[in-house]
Design a protein around this motif. Structure first.
Motif, PDB file in Angstrom:
ATOM      1  N   GLY A   1     -27.591 -46.967  16.596  1.00 52.77           N
ATOM      2  CA  GLY A   1     -27.952 -46.350  15.995  1.00 52.77           C
ATOM      3  C   GLY A   1     -27.325 -44.940  16.423  1.00 52.77           C
ATOM      4  O   GLY A   1     -27.412 -43.831  15.617  1.00 52.77           O
ATOM      5  N   ASP A   2     -27.483 -45.126  17.437  1.00 51.10           N
ATOM      6  CA  ASP A   2     -26.628 -43.010  18.220  1.00 51.10           C
ATOM      7  C   ASP A   2     -25.607 -43.730  19.315  1.00 51.10           C
ATOM      8  O   ASP A   2     -26.094 -44.177  20.691  1.00 51.10           O
ATOM      9  CB  ASP A   2     -28.352 -43.128  18.843  1.00 51.10           C
ATOM     10  N   LEU A   3     -24.796 -44.722  19.268  1.00 49.81           N
ATOM     11  CA  LEU A   3     -23.400 -45.199  20.067  1.00 49.81           C
ATOM     12  C   LEU A   3     -23.223 -44.200  21.544  1.00 49.81           C
ATOM     13  O   LEU A   3     -22.714 -43.131  21.245  1.00 49.81           O
ATOM     14  CB  LEU A   3     -22.858 -45.674  19.623  1.00 49.81           C
ATOM     15  N   PRO A   4     -23.394 -44.672  22.470  1.00 52.82           N
ATOM     16  CA  PRO A   4     -23.049 -43.517  23.773  1.00 52.82           C
ATOM     17  C   PRO A   4     -22.026 -43.589  23.813  1.00 52.82           C
ATOM     18  O   PRO A   4     -21.144 -43.669  25.182  1.00 52.82           O
ATOM     19  CB  PRO A   4     -24.206 -43.860  24.757  1.00 52.82           C
ATOM     20  N   PHE A   5     -20.487 -43.717  23.438  1.00 56.41           N
ATOM     21  CA  PHE A   5     -19.617 -43.672  22.773  1.00 56.41           C
ATOM     22  C   PHE A   5     -18.943 -42.277  22.581  1.00 56.41           C
ATOM     23  O   PHE A   5     -18.715 -41.816  21.530  1.00 56.41           O
ATOM     24  CB  PHE A   5     -18.837 -44.879  22.907  1.00 56.41           C
ATOM     25  N   ALA A   6     -17.458 -42.353  23.260  1.00 58.67           N
ATOM     26  CA  ALA A   6     -16.591 -40.677  22.355  1.00 58.67           C
ATOM     27  C   ALA A   6     -16.664 -41.135  20.637  1.00 58.67           C
ATOM     28  O   ALA A   6     -15.747 -42.185  21.087  1.00 58.67           O
ATOM     29  CB  ALA A   6     -15.807 -40.328  23.533  1.00 58.67           C
ATOM     30  N   ASP A   7     -15.344 -40.728  20.628  1.00 52.18           N
ATOM     31  CA  ASP A   7     -15.261 -41.335  18.946  1.00 52.18           C
ATOM     32  C   ASP A   7     -13.412 -41.887  19.809  1.00 52.18           C
ATOM     33  O   ASP A   7     -12.965 -41.329  20.533  1.00 52.18           O
ATOM     34  CB  ASP A   7     -14.926 -40.422  18.179  1.00 52.18           C
ATOM     35  N   ALA A   8     -13.333 -42.936  18.773  1.00 51.42           N
ATOM     36  CA  ALA A   8     -12.077 -43.604  18.110  1.00 51.42           C
ATOM     37  C   ALA A   8     -11.796 -44.155  19.770  1.00 51.42           C
ATOM     38  O   ALA A   8     -11.018 -44.148  20.417  1.00 51.42           O
ATOM     39  CB  ALA A   8     -11.340 -42.424  18.101  1.00 51.42           C
ATOM     40  N   SER A   9     -12.906 -44.700  20.485  1.00 51.35           N
ATOM     41  CA  SER A   9     -12.631 -45.566  21.727  1.00 51.35           C
ATOM     42  C   SER A   9     -12.707 -46.953  21.746  1.00 51.35           C
ATOM     43  O   SER A   9     -12.332 -47.425  22.950  1.00 51.35           O
ATOM     44  CB  SER A   9     -14.421 -45.248  22.123  1.00 51.35           C
ATOM     45  N   PHE A  10     -12.188 -47.696  20.667  1.00 52.81           N
ATOM     46  CA  PHE A  10     -12.730 -48.709  20.188  1.00 52.81           C
ATOM     47  C   PHE A  10     -11.595 -49.034  19.530  1.00 52.81           C
ATOM     48  O   PHE A  10     -10.990 -48.717  18.428  1.00 52.81           O
ATOM     49  CB  PHE A  10     -13.213 -49.770  20.087  1.00 52.81           C
TER      50      PHE A  10
END
Length: 308
Positions: free
Chosen positions: A163-172
């Motif tokens: 619920g709080d993913l530690p990734f930048a927007d548009a990473s995948f």
């Protein structure tokens, strides 16, 4: 009563920068644990009470992180052979991604950045890496990720909250979750919105959960599991709690309509809903999943979603 699911969740850590936080769990304990044994703390001191009651986001997360840390060893011993080390299976029916191609043709995975949510021992990520993808395996449970390290692989492992993913927007480019996170969270829309945030435009998210109809039936693999025992429309969570009333395991029910509305609320487009049929070759029982029940009622629902 036993829970309708218990097939696979995960999560916890917040990033203010939204850059990936790659956590390398200490592998010493996993390396020293003999094959087939259960690590210290993997068993609870007393059998928990099963009930149906409300459970919020924080309580569900805490309970399920603890449950999977305690039970990861037993889970991998019991189900590791079926799951394999580098196989991508969507559920107990045995639907394999190599045949289903829900993420797309395997030959088109090469070079794609893929986030696996609720990865467990990262079997799916290992399969993705073998097809040239660049997976990141994320799980709630530190102990599950230790099993991922034990099996091996050259991709990152992240211990974090779905619920709080530690990734930048548009990473995948793609995201997937085979019975991970979504059956166990109190706010599935929050998770779906986070997944959409980290996907690039045109990205696809495919996730599988216990088929909602199963909540109306006892969680039994035999004939006793074929008679309706409760209301399909009762969304009250299934909770196991200790003597003090603290939740030690939580699973949340959403109807098919709820799941579709959740997908839409997160601004995804639902492109397919797959209900795998039980194949003749699969003679295994997994909790309430069995050839008997699988031949009569669905056990898994797979949602294929895309970000426009």
């Amino acid at each position: 009563m036993t829970p309708p699911g218990r097939v696979a969740p995960r999560r916890l850590r917040k990033s203010t920068t939204r850059e990936p936080i790659i956590q390398e769990p200490d592998v010493h304990e996993a390396a020293e644990t003999p094959e087939g044994s259960v690590s210290a703390g993997s068993a609870v001191s007393a059998e928990p009470d099963a009930t149906r009651r409300e459970a919020g986001v924080a309580e569900s997360s805490r309970a399920n992180r603890g449950w999977w840390d305690r039970n990861a060893d037993e889970y991998q011993i019991e189900h590791g052979t079926f799951l394999g080390d580098d196989r991508f299976v969507w559920g107990p029916e045995g639907l394999d991604e190599v045949e289903a191609e829900l993420l797309g043709p395997p030959e088109e995975l090469k070079g794609k950045d893929v986030l696996e949510i609720g990865a467990g021992a990262a079997q799916c990520s290992r399969w993705l890496a073998a097809h040239g993808a660049r997976p990141v395996a994320l799980d709630l449970s530190h102990r599950q990720l230790q099993h991922a390290l034990r099996i091996g692989g050259s991709f990152p492992l992240v211990c974090a909250d779905a619920g709080d993913l530690p990734f930048a927007d548009a990473s995948f480019d793609l995201a997937c979750s085979a019975y991970g996170a979504l059956p166990f969270v109190a706010d599935p829309v929050r998770v779906l919105r986070e997944v959409r945030r980290v996907l690039r435009p045109g990205g696809r998210f495919v996730f599988s959960v216990t088929h909602p109809i199963r909540w109306a039936f006892p969680d039994e693999p035999g004939p006793e599991g074929l008679s309706v025992s409760g209301s399909y429309f009762d969304r009250t969570p299934y909770v196991e709690q200790d003597e003090a009333g603290r939740a030690v395991y939580v699973e949340h029910h959403r109807t098919i309509g709820d799941r579709v509305r959740d997908v839409v609320a997160a601004d995804f487009r639902l492109v397919d809903l797959v209900e795998p049929e039980w194949p003749a070759w699969n003679t295994s029982e997994w909790g309430g999943w069995s050839p008997l029940r699988g031949g009569l009622i669905p056990g898994t629902a797979i949602f294929v979603c895309e970000r426009d």
